[in-house]
Design a protein around this motif. Structure first.
Motif, mmCIF file in Angstrom:
data_model
loop_
_atom_site.group_PDB
_atom_site.id
_atom_site.type_symbol
_atom_site.label_atom_id
_atom_site.label_comp_id
_atom_site.label_asym_id
_atom_site.label_seq_id
_atom_site.Cartn_x
_atom_site.Cartn_y
_atom_site.Cartn_z
ATOM 1 N N LEU A 40 0.824 -1.206 0.000
ATOM 2 C CA LEU A 40 0.000 0.000 0.000
ATOM 3 C C LEU A 40 0.857 1.254 0.000
ATOM 4 N N PHE A 41 2.079 1.134 0.476
ATOM 5 C CA PHE A 41 2.952 2.297 0.575
ATOM 6 C C PHE A 41 4.098 2.215 -0.441
ATOM 7 N N LYS A 42 3.977 1.292 -1.377
ATOM 8 C CA LYS A 42 4.986 1.152 -2.433
ATOM 9 C C LYS A 42 4.267 1.133 -3.780
ATOM 10 N N LEU A 43 3.974 2.293 -4.283
ATOM 11 C CA LEU A 43 3.276 2.403 -5.557
ATOM 12 C C LEU A 43 4.216 3.033 -6.581
ATOM 13 N N PRO A 44 4.979 2.199 -7.336
ATOM 14 C CA PRO A 44 5.960 2.732 -8.282
ATOM 15 C C PRO A 44 5.333 3.720 -9.258
ATOM 16 N N ALA A 45 5.989 4.853 -9.406
ATOM 17 C CA ALA A 45 5.430 5.948 -10.195
ATOM 18 C C ALA A 45 5.225 5.561 -11.656
ATOM 19 N N HIS A 46 6.146 4.773 -12.230
ATOM 20 C CA HIS A 46 6.029 4.465 -13.661
ATOM 21 C C HIS A 46 4.814 3.578 -13.937
ATOM 22 N N HIS A 47 4.494 2.676 -12.999
ATOM 23 C CA HIS A 47 3.302 1.843 -13.189
ATOM 24 C C HIS A 47 2.028 2.652 -12.954
ATOM 25 N N ILE A 48 2.041 3.495 -11.938
ATOM 26 C CA ILE A 48 0.887 4.353 -11.683
ATOM 27 C C ILE A 48 0.620 5.234 -12.900
ATOM 28 N N LYS A 49 1.673 5.756 -13.503
ATOM 29 C CA LYS A 49 1.521 6.621 -14.669
ATOM 30 C C LYS A 49 0.841 5.893 -15.814
ATOM 31 N N LYS A 50 1.242 4.652 -16.040
ATOM 32 C CA LYS A 50 0.631 3.884 -17.124
ATOM 33 C C LYS A 50 -0.840 3.571 -16.832
ATOM 34 N N LEU A 51 -1.130 3.186 -15.574
ATOM 35 C CA LEU A 51 -2.515 2.911 -15.206
ATOM 36 C C LEU A 51 -3.390 4.153 -15.388
ATOM 37 N N LEU A 52 -2.871 5.296 -14.964
ATOM 38 C CA LEU A 52 -3.639 6.532 -15.081
ATOM 39 C C LEU A 52 -3.776 6.970 -16.537
ATOM 40 N N HIS A 53 -2.758 6.677 -17.346
ATOM 41 C CA HIS A 53 -2.816 7.051 -18.763
ATOM 42 C C HIS A 53 -3.966 6.337 -19.461
ATOM 43 N N ILE A 54 -4.202 5.103 -19.062
ATOM 44 C CA ILE A 54 -5.346 4.362 -19.603
ATOM 45 C C ILE A 54 -6.610 4.691 -18.826
ATOM 46 N N GLY A 55 -6.478 4.684 -17.506
ATOM 47 C CA GLY A 55 -7.653 4.727 -16.656
ATOM 48 C C GLY A 55 -8.378 6.051 -16.622
#
Length: 452
Positions: free
Chosen positions: A226-241
């Motif tokens: 919960l406290f380890k959310l890699p920025a590059h993966h979050i960016k990709k999820l948000l780019h789609i999501g």
């Protein structure tokens, strides 16, 4: 993390039939609530129907991470990037848990204010508020189930998600029966009982799907993630999501506005809409299942750079979707009186509802265009175009036509359904030409190297 199931080649049928049954059971769960409550009170049906309109909006908000998960995991598997598939799975579950808990708290606090904004008749307010607070307050359970299900489906385990839905349905229906009809001296709770059985079924479903996830793909949700959310993966999820959620949020918001229009017509019209749309959801489930199965396959193909195969797959799926959904709409029209009669004996509701079901013969083919092609565009990485066109059509076509025909020219629900038909076909035709243009090629997300 397991690789894509290599014991057999994934086919559309192998992926789709369990998804079809799963979606059907989800819809039957909603219909079961409506059917059982219809034996208790038509007002209770309307109260739950409006509350569910808001809850559907929450599911859309949670779904933006689940959608991104489905696409990214499928593309990573297609490109043999299994480590990235595991990482994105962990990130998506953790992010959706945090996000959904926040939203759940907001719903509990603001539920009555939200219902008042929708101009809900005062006689429906107590039941609608209770249902929204209880089911909405535990909506984080559904968010986690959706995300875990997306991970399983992306690995080809669509049957597991189907079996889970069967179990959740059984628990929900049993709970509804106990609390609505009160056998064995159990107190009759009506809407309150439906809310409780919904939450209990989801809680048990979450425990089961997390266990299945561990067994199938050797993945466990760790609290420290919960406290380890890699920025590059979050960016990709948000780019789609975010664009995907934007379109779905726009759709559900426009539906809420149109529901507001319908409340101006009266409680009977609102109840008719709930009954008609419950039946229509059963008509569209085939297109929805084909869309999800096609999205997974196109994700694999695009991840492997098999663009010609992806192009043909979408068009073949579209053909199936249009033919089957049209035939189902015709069958439902022929038996509309009997089907609506399951819910009510009100002659006016039967008359207007039958006309609405007849209009679905025009509506469903247009919806098939949107569901299948938009899902394919997203799987290929073409995210923003469907969002822009969708928002423009919903607010530029559906909402104004619904008001002008339904309210201004006093066509009521028929005018609203004409607005739905126009919106679906305008968007569907535009999406069809977008796919044919092949502008989506080369937009896949997994083409970038990810350093972790």
């Amino acid at each position: 993390m397991s690789t894509l199931r290599q014991d057999r080649k994934m086919t559309l049928f192998a992926l789709t039939w369990p998804i079809f049954i799963e979606i059907m059971l989800h819809m039957l769960m909603g219909n079961a609530d409506t059917l059982m409550l219809s034996q208790y009170s038509d007002n209770s049906v309307a109260a739950v129907g409006v509350s569910n309109q808001i809850l559907f909006l929450l599911i859309v908000m949670f779904g933006f991470i689940a959608t991104g998960t489905t696409i990214l995991v499928a593309q990573y598997i297609g490109g043999n990037q299994y480590k990235n598939a595991k990482e994105i799975s962990s990130v998506s579950l953790s992010a959706n848990l945090l996000f959904s808990i926040l939203i759940s708290v907001v719903i509990v606090i603001a539920s009555e204010d939200i219902l008042q904004l929708m101009n809900l008749p005062q006689e429906l307010m107590p039941e609608a508020t209770f249902y929204l607070q209880v089911v909405g307050g535990f909506s984080f359970l559904q968010a986690l189930i959706m995300t875990a299900g997306a991970i399983l489906k992306s690995h080809g385990y669509t049957k597991d998600s189907m079996y889970l839905t069967i179990g959740m349905n059984l628990i929900n229906v049993i709970g509804n029966y106990l609390f609505i009809f009160g056998p064995f001296g159990i107190p009759v709770l009506g809407v309150q009982g439906v809310a409780i059985s919904t939450v209990v079924s989801r809680f048990i479903g979450l425990l089961v799907i997390l266990y299945i996830l561990k067994q199938r793909v050797h993945f466990t949700l760790n609290l420290k993630d919960l406290f380890k959310l890699p920025a590059h993966h979050i960016k990709k999820l948000l780019h789609i999501g975010i664009p995907t959620a934007g379109e779905q949020l726009s759709y559900n918001t426009s539906q809420m506005v149109i529901t507001f229009f319908i409340t101006m017509i009266g409680t009977e019209a609102l109840t008719t809409k709930v009954y008609a749309q419950n039946l229509m959801m059963l008509i569209l489930l085939f297109s929805s299942a084909v869309s999800q199965g096609t999205q997974i396959l196109i994700g694999y193909m695009v991840g492997a750079k098999e663009y010609d195969g992806a192009y043909k797959r979408c068009l073949q799926s579209l053909h199936y979707g249009i033919v089957i959904s049209t035939l189902m709409a015709i069958v439902f029209t022929l038996f509309s009186d009997q089907l609506l009669g399951i819910f009510t004996s009100n002659e006016r509701i039967l008359e207007v509802g039958g006309t609405l079901i007849l209009l679905t013969i025009l509506l469903e083919p247009g919806r098939a265009f949107n569901m299948i092609i938009i899902g394919s565009l997203r799987a290929a990485g073409d995210i923003r175009f469907p969002t822009y066109i969708g928002i423009l059509s919903m607010w530029g076509v559906s909402v104004p036509i619904a008001y002008v025909l339904g309210i201004h020219y006093d066509l009521g629900l028929i005018g609203v359904w004409i607005a739905f038909i126009t919106d679906e076909w305008v968007r569907g035709i535009i999406m069809y030409y977008r796919w044919k243009s092949k502008a989506w090629q080369g937009k896949r997300f997994s083409q970038e190297a990810i350093v972790s």
